[in-house]
Design an enzyme around this catalytic site. Structure first.
Site, PDB file in Angstrom:
ATOM      1  N   CYS A  76      -6.324  -2.628   0.680  1.00 44.41           N
ATOM      2  CA  CYS A  76      -5.347  -2.636   1.760  1.00 44.41           C
ATOM      3  C   CYS A  76      -6.040  -3.151   3.022  1.00 44.41           C
ATOM      4  O   CYS A  76      -7.085  -2.633   3.404  1.00 44.41           O
ATOM      5  CB  CYS A  76      -4.795  -1.236   1.990  1.00 44.41           C
ATOM      6  SG  CYS A  76      -3.668  -1.195   3.394  1.00 44.41           S
ATOM      7  N   CYS A  81      -5.496   0.025   5.867  1.00 50.53           N
ATOM      8  CA  CYS A  81      -6.111   1.360   5.801  1.00 50.53           C
ATOM      9  C   CYS A  81      -7.258   1.303   4.792  1.00 50.53           C
ATOM     10  O   CYS A  81      -7.644   0.224   4.350  1.00 50.53           O
ATOM     11  CB  CYS A  81      -5.085   2.425   5.441  1.00 50.53           C
ATOM     12  SG  CYS A  81      -4.522   2.396   3.730  1.00 50.53           S
ATOM     13  N   CYS A 134       0.144   3.147   3.595  1.00 48.37           N
ATOM     14  CA  CYS A 134       0.549   2.646   4.907  1.00 48.37           C
ATOM     15  C   CYS A 134       1.564   1.514   4.829  1.00 48.37           C
ATOM     16  O   CYS A 134       1.988   0.972   5.848  1.00 48.37           O
ATOM     17  CB  CYS A 134      -0.678   2.212   5.696  1.00 48.37           C
ATOM     18  SG  CYS A 134      -1.390   0.676   5.102  1.00 48.37           S
ATOM     19  N   CYS A 167       0.845  -1.191   0.000  1.00 49.33           N
ATOM     20  CA  CYS A 167       0.000   0.000   0.000  1.00 49.33           C
ATOM     21  C   CYS A 167       0.882   1.242   0.000  1.00 49.33           C
ATOM     22  O   CYS A 167       1.815   1.354   0.790  1.00 49.33           O
ATOM     23  CB  CYS A 167      -0.889  -0.013   1.238  1.00 49.33           C
ATOM     24  SG  CYS A 167      -1.892   1.463   1.391  1.00 49.33           S
ATOM     25  N   ASP A 216      20.557   0.138 -19.216  1.00 48.80           N
ATOM     26  CA  ASP A 216      20.599  -1.001 -18.303  1.00 48.80           C
ATOM     27  C   ASP A 216      19.608  -2.049 -18.797  1.00 48.80           C
ATOM     28  O   ASP A 216      18.437  -1.736 -19.011  1.00 48.80           O
ATOM     29  CB  ASP A 216      20.210  -0.516 -16.903  1.00 48.80           C
ATOM     30  CG  ASP A 216      20.076  -1.666 -15.931  1.00 48.80           C
ATOM     31  OD1 ASP A 216      20.653  -2.736 -16.175  1.00 48.80           O
ATOM     32  OD2 ASP A 216      19.387  -1.477 -14.912  1.00 48.80           O
TER      33      ASP A 216
END
Lengths: 242, 454
Positions: free
Chosen positions: B233, B236, B214, B211, B359
Site C-alpha cells: 500500500c 499505509c 486505508c 488496501c 446467480d
C-alpha cells in the site's frame, strides 16, 4: 453509423460481470453495421460526456457507491441536460438507486443524482433470486440481489411489471424505471445477453437521437437468447427468496 | 444422559452412512445433520477427544485440496486423523466426519483433526470446537448471492477467527485478502507464498485491489493470478509479508517443482500453478506440527487428487475433467488449458443449483475470451444457453454444440480432429460427469480387449 458507449468507472462498477452488457451492445451494433466505440472512464479521470451516445452505470459494492455518487453529482448539470436532450443511460443493480433523489446504505442516507423522481430506502431483508418482468417491448429476465426498496414518483413509469420475483420494492409489483431515455433496473450484472429487446431499444434510441430518425433494424433471430430466457421463465421460480 | 445421546447419534450416523453406501450414494452431510438433532453437542464432545491439534482450512479455492494434502502428510507420518476428506464443509459435514470416526461407545481415537470449513459456516463451527491452526488459502468472489459481497465474506471470517483467539493463523502472504488477518486480528500468524515473479498467461478481474485498511489502491510489483502477487500500500504500512514458508525456482510445466524455504527441491505429479499454494499451505502446517518430514517429494507421492481436479480419463484420446466453481477457478483451468500445446476440444458445463450459486453473472468475470484456439466447443448444464451466449457474444464460438449432459458432447468430440478433450464443469455437474466418464473408460477397455483377442 457510429455510436459511442461510455462505461463509467469499470474498476468500481463491475461487481457482477457487468462488462458483459458492453460486450452485447458492441456485438449487436456490429450486427447492424453500426460501428461501436467503447470508452471506459475511471473515477480518477474527467468524464467524456460529450462523446457519449449510451452511458452505462453498472453495479458496485456498498463501500464504493457513495464515492461514485459524489463524483457524478459534480456533473449533475451535465447529466440533467444529457437526460433532457434524450441521451440514453442504463443503470443496473446498485447503480440504479443513484438515479433517484436519495438512497440508503447500511443505515446511512445519501443524496442521489435526481435524474429521475424516485427514492430508495433500505429494506429489512435482501431481495434475492431470479426475476421476470413484462415490459412494453417484451418480457425481460434476470437476477436481482438488493437491500434497497425503490419507490417511483407519480410522473415516472416503471420499466415493467413483475411476473415473478420482487422488483423495485417487493410491494407494488413494479420493476425498474424509464424516464425519457434513462433506464434503471435492479437486474444485476450481465442482463443484456438474454434480453436482446432491451439492448436493441437502447441502440435504437441512441441512433435516433444522433441521426434524427428511428432506425429500421432488421430483426435478429435471437434463438439462443430466447432459450436462455425460457429457462428463467420456466425454472426461475425455485430460486426466489425474500 | 449426554453420553447416551452421543452414542445414539453415532449409531444413527453410522447406520445412515451404511444405508447410503448400499444405495450407492456418497453420504457426507445428511447423516451428520440427523445425528446432530439427536445430540446437538456431538461435535463439542468428540472434538475434545482429539489427542493433539485441530487444523481448520478456510478460504474460497483450494480448501479440499489443501485439507487432503495435510491429511496425507499426517497419515504418512503415522498419525490417525478425523478428516472431512470428501469436501462436505458445512457443520453437518464436520459432524459426519467426527461421528463416523467415533466408536459405538462414544470413544474417539484420533491424533489430529483436519477439517475444511465453509467460510460462512466457520463462525458456527468454532462455537463447537477450538482450532489450534487456521489456514486461510485465499479469498475470491464465489457464489455471491449466498455470501453477499466479498467484504461480507471477510467479515464472516473475522467473526469466526475472533472466536478462536488462541489459534495460530497460517495465511497466504501473496493474497492481500488473506494476509489482511496478520493485522486485523490479534492471533499469532505465519504466512506462506511464492517469492518470485511467475508469468501466468492470463490477466483477469482482480478482487480487493484497494488496501483493506486505508482504501488506497494497492501497488503491485507483479501479479501471480487474480489479486495474488507482490503488493504494497503506497499510503499505509500494509504490504505483502515476507513469507515464513516460501517457494522459489518455480516450474509448472508439465508438473509442479519448486524450492521450499530455499533448501529442499520438491516435485510432484500435480498440475496447475495454484496447486503450489495448496502444497505450501500443507507443508507449512507440517512444519508447524513438527512432523519432521524428511522428503516432501516422496510424501506427496501418496497424495491423490480428489474427484475431478484435472483428472485424466484414458479413452481413445485423453479426456480431462476439471471442477471449477468460480471465476478464479475457471481462469486457472483456462490457463492450464492454454499451456497445453495439444489440439483441444472443450466442453463447459454450468449448473445453477443452490450449491453452485443461482446467480450466473460470474460467467462474465471468467476470461472465456482467451479460449480462442480450440477445435470444438460444447456447452452443457442447466444454464447451457447462457453459456452459449457467453461464447457467442465474446466472439469465441458462434454456435457451440449443446447438450444438457457434458459427457455425450465429450464423446462426440473424441471423433473430431483434436488430441485431447477438456471438460470444465461446476459443482453439481461433477459427480455425474465423473461416473459417466468412468463407465466410458470401462466400456472402452472392454472393446480394446475384444479387439486384441480378434
Amino acid at each position: 453509423m457510429k455510436l459511442t458507449i461510455l462505461q463509467l468507472f469499470p474498476e468500481l462498477l463491475n461487481l457482477y460481470g457487468d462488462r458483459g452488457n458492453i460486450t452485447v451492445l458492441k456485438k449487436r451494433c456490429a450486427l447492424r453495421g453500426i460501428e461501436a466505440e467503447v470508452l471506459t472512464c475511471s473515477i480518477e479521470e474527467p468524464i467524456p460526456f460529450q462523446a457519449a451516445d449510451i452511458i452505462y452505470l453498472g453495479g458496485g459494492s456498498d463501500h464504493d457507491l457513495p464515492r461514485v455518487a459524489q463524483k457524478l453529482s459534480q456533473h449533475k448539470e451535465t447529466l440533467l441536460s444529457y437526460r433532457d436532450d434524450g441521451g440514453v443511460l442504463l443503470a443496473t443493480a446498485s447503480g440504479y438507486p443513484l438515479l433517484g433523489h436519495a438512497y440508503s446504505i447500511r443505515g446511512k442516507e445519501h443524496t442521489g443524482l435526481s435524474l429521475v423522481d424516485m427514492t430508495t430506502r433500505e429494506g429489512a431483508k435482501k431481495l434475492t433470486g431470479s426475476i421476470s418482468l413484462n415490459t412494453s417491448f417484451g418480457v425481460l429476465v434476470g437476477f436481482e440481489n438488493h437491500n434497497g426498496q425503490t419507490f417511483l414518483g407519480k410522473g415516472v413509469t416503471a420499466l415493467g411489471n413483475v411476473l415473478s420475483g420482487n422488483g423495485n420494492n417487493g410491494e407494488d409489483k413494479t420493476e425498474g424505471v424509464m424516464y425519457k431515455n434513462i433506464y434503471g433496473t435492479y437486474l444485476t450484472g450481465p442482463l443484456l445477453p438474454s434480453n436482446p429487446e432491451l439492448s436493441d431499444l437502447l441502440i435504437a434510441k441512441a441512433a435516433e437521437r444522433k441521426y434524427k430518425t428511428f432506425p429500421d433494424f432488421p430483426p435478429l433471430p435471437n434463438e439462443i437468447e430466447n432459450l436462455a430466457k425460457g429457462y428463467i421463465l420456466n425454472y426461475g421460480n425455485r430460486t426466489h427468496k425474500g | 444422559m449426554k453420553q447416551l445421546q452421543l452414542i445414539a447419534s453415532i449409531l444413527v450416523c453410522k447406520f445412515l452412512i451404511f444405508v447410503g453406501k448400499l444405495m450407492g450414494k456418497r453420504s457426507s452431510s445428511a447423516p451428520g445433520r440427523l445425528a446432530l438433532k439427536i445430540c446437538p453437542q456431538a461435535v463439542r464432545m468428540l472434538s475434545q477427544k482429539v489427542k493433539y491439534e485441530t487444523i481448520c482450512v478456510l478460504g474460497t479455492n483450494g480448501k479440499t485440496t489443501t485439507n487432503n494434502m495435510i491429511n496425507t502428510l499426517l497419515l504418512k507420518s503415522g498419525y490417525s486423523t478425523v478428516c472431512n476428506c470428501v469436501g462436505a464443509n458445512m457443520f453437518d459435514g464436520v459432524a459426519t466426519a467426527y461421528l463416523s470416526k467415533a466408536s459405538l461407545f462414544g470413544a474417539l481415537k484420533a491424533d489430529y483433526a483436519v477439517l475444511e470449513i465453509d467460510e460462512a459456516t466457520a463462525k458456527i463451527v468454532f462455537d463447537h470446537l477450538s482450532p489450534d491452526i487456521i489456514v486461510v488459502t485465499n479469498l475470491f468472489r464465489d457464489q455471491m448471492d449466498r455470501y453477499g459481497e466479498i467484504d461480507q465474506t471477510l467479515k464472516q471470517l473475522e467473526i469466526a477467527i475472533e472466536k478462536a483467539p488462541e489459534a495460530l493463523l497460517c495465511l497466504n502472504a501473496d493474497d492481500p485478502m488473506s494476509s489482511y488477518f496478520t493485522k486485523a486480528v490479534s492471533n499469532r500468524c505465519v504466512t506462506f507464498g511464492v517469492s518470485q515473479r511467475v508469468d501466468q498467461p492470463l490477466t483477469e478481474e482482480k478482487e480487493g485491489r484497494n488496501c483493506l485498511f486505508c482504501n488506497a489502491p494497492l501497488s503491485y510489483e507483479y501479479y501471480h493470478y487474480n489479486q495474488l502477487g507482490n503488493y504494497a500500500c503506497p499510503n499505509c504500512d500494509f504490504k505483502r509479508p515476507t513469507p515464513d514458508f516460501s517457494a522459489t525456482d518455480v516450474v509448472c510445466e508439465p508438473a509442479i517443482q519448486f524450492t521450499f524455504n530455499q533448501t529442499e527441491t520438491v516435485s510432484a505429479e500435480i498440475f496447475g500453478f495454484y496447486n503450489i499454494y495448496n502444497m505450501l499451505a500443507a507443508m507449512a502446517v507440517a512444519e508447524l506440527l513438527e512432523l519432521r518430514i524428511a522428503n516432501y517429494t516422496e510424501a506427496f507421492q501418496s497424495y491423490r487428487p480428489q474427484t475431478a481436479r484435472m483428472e485424466v480419463f484414458p479413452l481413445s484420446k485423453p479426456v480431462v475433467l476439471n471442477l471449477a466453481k468460480n471465476p478464479a477457478g475457471f481462469n486457472q483451468a483456462i490457463a492450464t488449458l492454454l499451456n497445453d500445446p495439444r489440439k483441444k476440444a472443450v466442453v463447459i458445463g454450468i449448473n445453477d443449483m443452490p450449491s453452485d450459486g443461482c446467480d450466473i453473472s460470474w460467467l462474465y468475470d471468467v476470461n472465456f475470451e482467451e479460449l480462442t484456439n480450440c477445435t470444438a466447443y460444447g456447452v452443457s448444464g442447466k444454464r447451457l444457453y447462457d453459456m452459449a451466449l457467453r461464447l457467442y457474444y465474446t466472439e469465441v464460438c458462434d454456435s457451440p454444440a449443446m447438450n444438457p449432459d457434458p459427457v455425450p458432447l465429450a464423446m462426440d468430440f473424441l471423433k473430431t480432429d483434436c488430441e485431447v478433450v477438456y471438460v470444465l464443469v461446476n459443482y453439481t455437474l461433477i459427480f455425474d460427469a465423473k461416473d459417466a466418464l468412468e463407465k466410458e473408460v470401462k466400456l472402452y477397455q472392454k472393446q480394446q480387449k475384444k479387439g486384441e483377442q480378434k
